[in-house]
Every structure is written in structure tokens, then in C-alpha cells.
Design a protein around this motif. Sequence first.
Motif, PDB file in Angstrom:
ATOM      1  N   UNK A 141       0.721  -1.331   0.276  1.00 23.91           N
ATOM      2  CA  UNK A 141       0.051  -0.008  -0.433  1.00 23.91           C
ATOM      3  C   UNK A 141       1.135   1.434  -0.633  1.00 23.91           C
ATOM      4  N   UNK A 142       0.621   2.130  -0.768  1.00 25.07           N
ATOM      5  CA  UNK A 142       1.047   3.489  -0.488  1.00 25.07           C
ATOM      6  C   UNK A 142       0.234   4.851  -1.020  1.00 25.07           C
ATOM      7  N   UNK A 143       0.956   5.509  -1.464  1.00 27.52           N
ATOM      8  CA  UNK A 143      -0.053   6.984  -1.158  1.00 27.52           C
ATOM      9  C   UNK A 143      -1.570   6.770  -2.061  1.00 27.52           C
ATOM     10  N   UNK A 144      -1.335   6.290  -3.532  1.00 28.46           N
ATOM     11  CA  UNK A 144      -2.600   6.363  -4.039  1.00 28.46           C
ATOM     12  C   UNK A 144      -2.642   5.591  -5.389  1.00 28.46           C
ATOM     13  N   UNK A 145      -1.890   3.978  -4.328  1.00 28.43           N
ATOM     14  CA  UNK A 145      -2.113   2.575  -5.017  1.00 28.43           C
ATOM     15  C   UNK A 145      -1.396   1.079  -4.309  1.00 28.43           C
ATOM     16  N   UNK A 146      -1.727   0.179  -4.566  1.00 29.46           N
ATOM     17  CA  UNK A 146      -1.656  -0.880  -3.446  1.00 29.46           C
ATOM     18  C   UNK A 146      -2.087  -2.055  -4.628  1.00 29.46           C
ATOM     19  N   UNK A 147      -1.378  -3.109  -4.205  1.00 31.27           N
ATOM     20  CA  UNK A 147      -1.739  -4.328  -4.959  1.00 31.27           C
ATOM     21  C   UNK A 147      -2.220  -4.653  -4.744  1.00 31.27           C
ATOM     22  N   UNK A 148      -3.018  -5.570  -5.431  1.00 32.02           N
ATOM     23  CA  UNK A 148      -4.745  -6.852  -4.992  1.00 32.02           C
ATOM     24  C   UNK A 148      -4.116  -8.651  -5.521  1.00 32.02           C
ATOM     25  N   UNK A 149      -4.227  -9.117  -4.653  1.00 29.18           N
ATOM     26  CA  UNK A 149      -4.120 -10.508  -4.877  1.00 29.18           C
ATOM     27  C   UNK A 149      -5.018 -11.228  -4.410  1.00 29.18           C
ATOM     28  N   UNK A 150      -5.628 -12.422  -5.344  1.00 26.74           N
ATOM     29  CA  UNK A 150      -6.907 -13.293  -5.243  1.00 26.74           C
ATOM     30  C   UNK A 150      -6.174 -14.436  -5.739  1.00 26.74           C
ATOM     31  N   UNK A 151      -7.455 -16.127  -6.011  1.00 31.01           N
ATOM     32  CA  UNK A 151      -6.291 -16.719  -5.758  1.00 31.01           C
ATOM     33  C   UNK A 151      -8.370 -17.281  -7.252  1.00 31.01           C
ATOM     34  N   UNK A 152      -8.097 -18.232  -7.922  1.00 28.94           N
ATOM     35  CA  UNK A 152      -9.085 -18.333  -9.118  1.00 28.94           C
ATOM     36  C   UNK A 152     -10.230 -18.991  -8.438  1.00 28.94           C
ATOM     37  N   UNK A 153     -11.269 -18.815  -8.752  1.00 29.13           N
ATOM     38  CA  UNK A 153     -12.573 -19.527  -8.615  1.00 29.13           C
ATOM     39  C   UNK A 153     -13.042 -20.643  -9.462  1.00 29.13           C
ATOM     40  N   UNK A 154     -13.982 -21.031  -9.352  1.00 30.29           N
ATOM     41  CA  UNK A 154     -14.813 -21.796  -9.885  1.00 30.29           C
ATOM     42  C   UNK A 154     -14.175 -21.692 -11.846  1.00 30.29           C
ATOM     43  N   UNK A 155     -13.796 -21.920 -12.473  1.00 26.89           N
ATOM     44  CA  UNK A 155     -14.558 -21.709 -13.710  1.00 26.89           C
ATOM     45  C   UNK A 155     -15.774 -22.080 -14.601  1.00 26.89           C
ATOM     46  N   UNK A 156     -16.519 -23.289 -13.478  1.00 31.11           N
ATOM     47  CA  UNK A 156     -17.701 -23.440 -13.769  1.00 31.11           C
ATOM     48  C   UNK A 156     -18.029 -23.495 -15.376  1.00 31.11           C
ATOM     49  N   UNK A 157     -16.660 -24.603 -16.186  1.00 36.88           N
ATOM     50  CA  UNK A 157     -15.928 -25.622 -16.780  1.00 36.88           C
ATOM     51  C   UNK A 157     -16.317 -24.801 -18.679  1.00 36.88           C
ATOM     52  N   UNK A 158     -16.197 -23.176 -18.459  1.00 38.44           N
ATOM     53  CA  UNK A 158     -15.625 -22.331 -19.180  1.00 38.44           C
ATOM     54  C   UNK A 158     -14.762 -21.495 -19.121  1.00 38.44           C
TER      55      UNK A 158
END
Length: 1005
Positions: free
Chosen positions: A620-637
Motif C-alpha cells: 500500500x502507498x499513497x495512491x496505489x496498492x496491489x491486490x491478490x486473489x485466488x482463482x474461483x471455479x470457472x464453471x466449465x468455461x
Amino acid sequence: PLTSTERKHRLLSSHLEPFHEVSVSAGGEVCVSGHDSGPVFEEQPSSLVFPVGLTEEKVTLACQARASPAATYRWRVNGTDVPVGEDPRYEMVAGNLVISSPQYNRDAGSYQCLAINRCGTVISRPANLKFGYLHDFPPDDRSPQTVYEGAGATLICQPPAHYPALSYRWFLNEFPSFVQPSGGRWFVSQVTGNLYLAKAEVNDSGNYFCFTTNNMDISTKSVFSRANPLTVLPDGWKSAPNIKVRFPSETYALTGHTTHLECFAYGNPVPKIHWRKVDGSLPSKAAASTNSPTLTLSDLSFEDEGVYECEALNSEGRDTYQGRITVQAQPEWLQVMSDSEVEISSELRWSCAAAGKPRPSMRWLRNGQQIISQDRVQVNSGKLKISHLALEDSGMYQCVAENKHGTIYSNAELRVQVQAPDFRLNPVRRLVPAARGGQVIMECKPRAAPKPTLFWSRGTELLTNNSRVTVTPDGNLQITNISRADEGKYTCFAENYLGKANSTGHLSVRDATKITLAPSNADINQGENVTLQCHASHDPTMDLTFTWSLNGVLLDLEEPSGHYHRKETVGDLVIVNGQLGHAGTYMCTAQTVVDSASATAKLVVRGPPGPPGGVIVTDINETALELRWSRGYDNHSPIGKYIIMGRSPLSPEWRRMQTDPPTIEGNAESACVTGLLPWMDYEFHVIASNILGSGEPSMPSQMVRTREAAPTVAPSGLGGGGGDHHELIITWTPMAREYQNGDEFGYILAFRKRNTPSWMVVKVPHAESSRYVYSNQSLSPYCPFEVKIKAYNRKGEGPFSQMALVHSAEEEPTVSPRKINTTALTAFEMLVCWESVQDLTTNIVRGYEIRYWRQHEKEAAADRVRTAGLETSARVSGLRPSTFYYVTVLAYNSAGTGPPSPRATVITKKPPPNRPPGNVSWKTDGSWVTVMWDHVKAMKNESAVLGYKVKILGQSALKVLEKGKTSISLPLPKDNSYVVLEIRSWGEGGDGAAHETIVSRDSGA
């Protein structure tokens, strides 16, 4: 002796012998199962208070029980039998005990009723018979009291001996002039009976009598005391509250009951009472009494327990007192036992449990006698265990829970069964269908006590266990891999030492059910329909039904608006508008009463991706930050891309955030969020999408705050002016939260006199500040200053704003307008003219104020009208007709008004006639109409009529006629058949009352 097999063969040719199921009561009488029942109370005695001295009356204690055969009754008092039949004062009416001429020394006590029949005995709850009385007050005179006005006083009641508790009132001088406690000066304690006076007044002097009432169940008695003389002397003084009536420091009360806390104080002025709960909020049930000397808590619960405080308050001070309420409870059942029929020689386990405070003790009764642990019987508080049950254990049992607040009884009947085998209530099923290749279980469940020996035969063949035939430990016959050869009659035999019995059923073998067309695996997109086929063959003599389940859960196919429907003639399942939740393993089951067959298929539903998981924020800095996530189900597509949504307290709706890269590919699991505000709270969620659409968002991230930064913009709205002498007022618009960028926010002002080189700089802390006042005795009026402003926080300072010109405070004008001229225009309006005030360098004029008042009014009550600019004349309306007015004019600016001009005078004109023109008529000639009316004649007190005004409503044109004309010709509109005319007189006093008329193309009169 016979072997086991020989006994079984002998049973094959035996006949059923008649018998009865019995249990034996302790007295040896037989209690017949299915016919007799032990006593169950329908009415039990209740405690009562009987007045002493009512020797002609009777007391009835009720007792009725339901039983078969009917119950007989006995009574006990204090554990001893009541001598009914021996003492003529005692009589039994049905089960009720009637006591004639009750006497305190012989009949007071705790009574219990016993209901008895051959199945057992039960004992009722105890009922207390108590005797109430109220003696007279002693005849001795009471000591007089003298108090000073404003002081408090207590009049002692000293009630005579009594039972039960009394209610108290006081009367003054003569009955029934009762003292009314309302108003807060008087209080009658219902604990002691004393009368308390918070602040005595001279007219309170007199003789006071304590009036007590004893309320009993069947009568009421009242007595009153000798006089308590009270004399109040004048010349009192004020005093702080002093609490004289105090509730106990420890009060014990029962749940469900009502308790009263009393608190009353001396004091002058009369103290106000306020209650609070020290260790919590005051219960809402007490709201009506929170400012009363008696706090009433009804329907008490354990939540009401705690420390309560009474506060007495007046202008001289306060006094407080605290005490605790401890809530206790009578016993209440949590678990009770129920009637039981148990085989002889087996084991009985009964449990009962009760709540209460203090914790209730538990004991057990059998036929009214206490049970103790011995031999086969174990008693452990609320648990009763009897091993190797015998016939004599049958009877009525009671579990008793008691504490100091009460006793409760739970009743149940125990029947120890002894019975020869009997199939009459539960014979072997007469016709048992079964499918070829399947399996069947034929049940054998006769009534018998003790448990019988069970075995099976087919015809005359005794069945033994083999690979296909099994007799289970509980006597059921199980046959697997059934064939046509297994069809026939099967008989179950039962025997115990009391007798024997048998029952026969017929096994019928049917064709097996088979799936002939199984459902196939399917693959659909979300929102599409699909049909899963399912056909089956079955025995034609039986009905076939189809059911479907999804992942083992049965589906409801009858819901008309649901997603699932089944075709009528076959088992096909139609799924309408398939959703992601419909994916899984479907099982079709074809079922008859004897067997079933199943087949499964998998359904894949392709749809938008599921929500991504585990969203976390890093870097996190003054005007930006990094977001991380894990993949959810693609529901076969496959996932095509992600978008990041965010929100903050300033923008609570979710909105799409700027990211780096701008487009986040479907294989990414992180991105940089840009364009954020410094020192701002944010939370984010991530949405995945594919060719079938956007999915549900992830769970929001934790709220995070960006780092602080120096302000980047300057405050707006810089201005000011006005104020008191020698002041410079500077104002601005406070900076919104999104522009502050950090903590310890404030403003820096720089200002200087115009055309001077040096700036004065001041810091104004707090983000909400919007003005600054600079005061200096050397400041000249209306002096121009150049002003600029910037913001700061603990990270630094922002840029200065554009410069603004602000003047110091003005001084009131010092010169008055001259040459005031007033002219009455009408009865209601005048014109005022004046010469403007000469332009001054330090005294700015913003406009002029006209003050006017009637001849007999004071100037201070003058009405005022201000001009918006520097005009030198103004019309003043709203005046009274024929009225003499004084008028003066003053110059004004933001500092106030200057000196008034010399007074001018004016007399308004007479009012116009208040009558409209009368006798209005008209006639038409083609497209013209001529309207006529009578002349309006003015009264002496009215201004002369100089003419008339005619107006067509809806048009701007106005026709003004001279005095002599009382008619007018007007063109009629071509597109209308009528016009609305307004006709009124006019003159010096203004316009008169209007006559409104509708003129049509038809001739009028």
C-alpha cells in the motif's frame, strides 16, 4: 427334558391358548392392562387464608383424580392422616375435604390428598391452610409532633398484630379524608405503614390516623389508629435531600412475581426521585415508575437481578442509596418421565430434571411412599433405576422437586408386563410380495413378556440359516436372491414360559423392476433446458413410480413454478432454465412396492465463473496498492478477464477501479489498483468473467487505508469582510475529506494590506474551520487586504490558492440623507425621495433604510424598508388609509445604520370605495360586445371616483376610462364564445373593489 429342536417341532402342531396381560398392585389386586389406569390428578388443593373467628363457615380443599377403576381418597395434614369419619368436623365430598368450624390451633397446617385405586397411589402437592387476623390498635394516645415549615416529618403507624400483610392509607382529621400521596410531598410506606412528609407546610397541621386493611381470601377487615397530632410552625429553611425510606440492601424475589422498592427523602424544595440500575439498563417494565418513590418490577426474570440505585435531587443537593435484588425461582420441570409398560425381569430407567433457584432437591415416591436405594432399586437425585423388574414394582410413581419456594410433582404409571405370546395386535403380514432376484424381510413381532423364543417354518419344514435364508436375532426372516420356488406360506412360532402362539403369512414372488432406458450424461450452458430420459419394465400386477434425486437429495417434482418437471407417461426429467446449482449426479429410481432399480447420469452446467477467493491487499502507498486473489471455479468455461471493484466511506457504492494493467487477463491472480486518494479507507472485491458472462463478486477484502501525502489542492471559496470595528474576517470553504490526504489537517492563511510587501501568516488548525478573524486596533475601516490560503497536514503543505481581495470591517455611515420628500400615492402607498449621502472614503454606503410610524406610535416601533442598492427613492406600500405618518431615512452598510434624516410627514389618501360597480349588463353586436354599469358613488370618508378600469382576464391590456363613462365596447375573441371581465373604479385613493362577470355572445342583462 426336551432339546431346543424337539420343543420347536412340538410347537408346529400346537394351538393358541387364551390368556390375559396383568400386573399386580402392591395390595395384591389385579390391574388389568388396556382396561385399568392409575390415578391422574385433575384438580389439586390450593393454599388459602381463613379469617379467625368465622366459626359458622366451612373450608373446602379440592381434590379430584381421573382413574379406572374410580379412585378413593385419603387426606394428610402435616404428614398425619386426617380423621375423616371419626371427627364430625371433617367430611369427604367426592375427593374434596370439607372442614366445618375451622380452628387455628387444630386445623392450621399443610394438607395433601392421596388418590388410590388398584393400579397405584398418587399424592397431591401440599396446600397450606393458614388463619388470618387483624387486632385492633391499642387505645393509648399518641405523642404529638411539632416541626418547622420546610422540614420533613414521619408519622409512625405501629400496626397491631396481623396476618397476612396489610395495606396502608392515612386520613386527616376525619374519615374518609385520605391523604393523597400524589405531588411528591407525601408517601405512605406499604412496608412499615408509616406516613412520610418530605417538606412540611403550615396547612399540614392536624390529626392523622393510620388506616390498615387486611385482605383475605373470603373477607376483608380494616381498623384505624388513634390520632397522631402534627403541628407545623412557620419560618422554615431550605435543605438538601435526605433519604428516609430505604429499601433493603438485599431483596430476594421470585421469577414471575412483582417486587416493589421504596425510596423517599426529606428536602426543601421537595426532592425528585430517580431510579437506575447500576450494573445495566433499567428494565423497560419499570419505565412507568422510574420517577416514583416506589419502583415496581413486574413479571421478574433473572435479567432483572442486580444493584438498583435511588437518587433524590433538589436545588440544594442530592442523596443516593443502593440495594441489590437477587432473583430466585420456584422449581420448574425441564424433563419428566412418562407412563411405561416394561417386561418382567427387564430394567427400568427413569429420569426427571427441574430448574430452580436455589437448585431443587429431588426425591421419588412409589404409591405415595418414599423410595430409597436398596437391592434392585437405585435412586440418584433425578434418576431412578430398577433392575430385574417384578410384578410388585407396578404402580404409580412420582418424582418430587422442591426448594424453599415450592414443591412440584411429576407422575407416571409403571406396568410390569407378564404375558404369553400374542399375535392378535401384530400378526405376520398376510401377503408379502417380493421381486425375483431381490430380497425380503418377514417380520415377527408378537406381544410377550418375558421375551419369547422365535423360529420359522415353511409348511412343516423348520427353517434354519443358510446362504439365502437367515433368521435374525430379533426373530425376523430374511430371504435373498428370491426365485419362484420360494413362493408359499411361512409361519413364525413364539414361546415363553407362559404360553405359545404362531402367525402365518404368504410370500408372493413378482417380476423384478429393470431400467430399460437409462439417462445419459449431459452438458448445457446456464439458462438452457435439458431432458434426462428414464424408462423401466416391471411386474404388470404392480404400480410403478419414478423418483429423481440430485447428489443424493430427493427432488420435488410437484412444484409448478420450479425448474424440474417430469413427463407423465414415462420417467423422463425435464430441467428448465438450468442453473449452476443444478449440476451434479442425477439418479432415476423406478420403484414398485417390492423392489426398485436405479440409474445415474452426470449433468454439467456451464456458466459465468464463481467468485474468486482470498482477496488480500499488499504494497500500500499513497495512491496505489496491489491486490491478490485466488482463482474461483470457472464453471466449465475458461475465465477471460477480471475486473476490480472498490468503495470508500465517501463513495459507498461499488465502482470499477483503475488498474495496472488496465485489462486483467483470466490467468492473472494479482493487479495494481491505481488512482486512489491518499489517507482514504478502501475495500475491494474481484469479479471474474468468461464468454457466458460475469460471475458473483468475491468476498470483500479487509478495509485498508492508503498512506498519507501532503495536500495537492488549495481550499476554495476564499472571501470575507464585515465584522466588528478593527476586524478583518477571512472565510473559506472547508476542505472535503477526500482532499485532506492526511491527519493533523489545517489551513495556512497569508494576508497583507494591498500595495504592501510583507505577508502575515497564521495557522488555523482543524479541518472543519471556515473563518479566521484578525483583530487590530490600528485597522482602518474598509481597508483592502490581499489574501491567499493553503492546506497542510503532518506530511506537508499544499499549494496556495489564487489571491482574493477582502476588506476590513466597515464603520456605520456618519452622515444622514437630506431633503426627504414624501408623497401619498394612494390610500395604501407613498413615495419617499431623498438626496444621496456624499461618497466617503472610509464609510461605505450599501443602501438606505426607510422608517415610518403612525402619529401616536413611538419611533422604536417603526416599520422598516431597505433598498437593495443606492437608489434615492422608494415606494412604501401596506399603509393605512387617511393616516398621518412620520418618515425618516438612514444610510446603512454591513456595520449598521447611520444617523436618521430629519423627519418628514405624510397623510395617506382616503380609501377608494369598497363597493364594485353594480347593475352590470351587456349586449352583443356581431363580434363586439358593449358592457354597461352604474356609476359608483363615493362616501364622505372615501376618495372620489375618477374613472373605471376594465380588464379582460387572461390578457395584459387594461382599458382606463374617465369618470363620466360607464360603458365600453370590446371585441369578442373569435375562438371563444365568452370572456371574463373585471370592472373596478379608480381614484386618488387607489383601485376600488372589482366586479367580475362572464360576457357571452348572447345578449345579457
